[in-house]
Scaffold this motif. Sequence first.
Motif, PDB file in Angstrom:
ATOM      1  N   ALA A  68       0.787  -1.252   0.000  1.00 46.02           N
ATOM      2  CA  ALA A  68      -0.125   0.010  -0.101  1.00 46.02           C
ATOM      3  C   ALA A  68       0.667   1.176  -0.033  1.00 46.02           C
ATOM      4  CB  ALA A  68      -0.874  -0.037   1.356  1.00 46.02           C
ATOM      5  N   ARG A  95       1.574   2.929  -3.331  1.00 47.40           N
ATOM      6  CA  ARG A  95       0.438   3.045  -4.372  1.00 47.40           C
ATOM      7  C   ARG A  95       0.664   4.596  -5.141  1.00 47.40           C
ATOM      8  NH1 ARG A  95      -3.757  -0.203  -3.243  1.00 47.40           N
ATOM      9  NH2 ARG A  95      -1.809  -1.254  -2.621  1.00 47.40           N
ATOM     10  N   THR A 134       0.705   4.872  -9.166  1.00 45.85           N
ATOM     11  CA  THR A 134      -0.461   5.599  -9.884  1.00 45.85           C
ATOM     12  C   THR A 134       0.106   6.500 -10.844  1.00 45.85           C
ATOM     13  OG1 THR A 134      -1.840   4.937  -8.018  1.00 45.85           O
ATOM     14  CG2 THR A 134      -2.318   7.035  -9.428  1.00 45.85           C
ATOM     15  N   LEU A 158      -4.647  -1.153  -8.998  1.00 45.23           N
ATOM     16  CA  LEU A 158      -4.933   0.035  -8.855  1.00 45.23           C
ATOM     17  C   LEU A 158      -6.270   0.569  -9.107  1.00 45.23           C
ATOM     18  CD1 LEU A 158      -1.644   1.675 -10.717  1.00 45.23           C
ATOM     19  CD2 LEU A 158      -2.121   1.454  -8.307  1.00 45.23           C
TER      20      LEU A 158
END
Length: 206
Positions: free
Chosen positions: A98, A101, A105, A170
């Motif tokens: 996590a 992320r 992205t 995602l």
Amino acid sequence: MTQETTIPSARKAELLEAAYRYALEHGLAHLSLRPLATAIGSSPRVLVFLFGNKDGLVRAVLARARADELALLDQLGDPKAIGLTTAVERLWRWLAAAEHRQLLTLWAETYATSLVEPDGVWGGFAAATVHDWLTVLAACQPPQERDSAEGAARRTLALAVLRGALLDLLATGDHDRVTAAVNHQLAQDEQRARSSGTPGPVRSSQ
């Protein structure tokens, strides 16, 4: 090196790092110099002076993002010792965490933009990242496999699985389902490799 060149270089590095952190939160597709400059404690004039223009700043941020990607690949361990399957397992654990992320992205946004704007500032990013990852995966294969058509197909499939799984994660955040799919594909690939006589290490239990 004189003080005149050292100070701007240090300030440029500081602002690049701040701009990179900003991009992780806000993306790059709609980047505007004025809100960016305000957020990182600078001014559009200073950013233009240090990076040439907005495109120059974007290129610098993309290079900074790629440096993070390459640092990840360097942390896999001795490629000859871990083998392709373990390398993919370790890569997926990192990708699925996590705390990464935002970076991923940004990577997905940049990858997609480089495909639809191949002649723009983003051009070449997607191809470069494919090359980076395939080079690392190839180093995890024994020479007789690495230099074969089957070996090239195996590492290409491994990268495709990682990239597709990442985009799914995602989009949905469904870590368990996507991880199970990655593990399933790894098991199938390892079984096929063993059946064809392709050498490879036992999968890591870590």
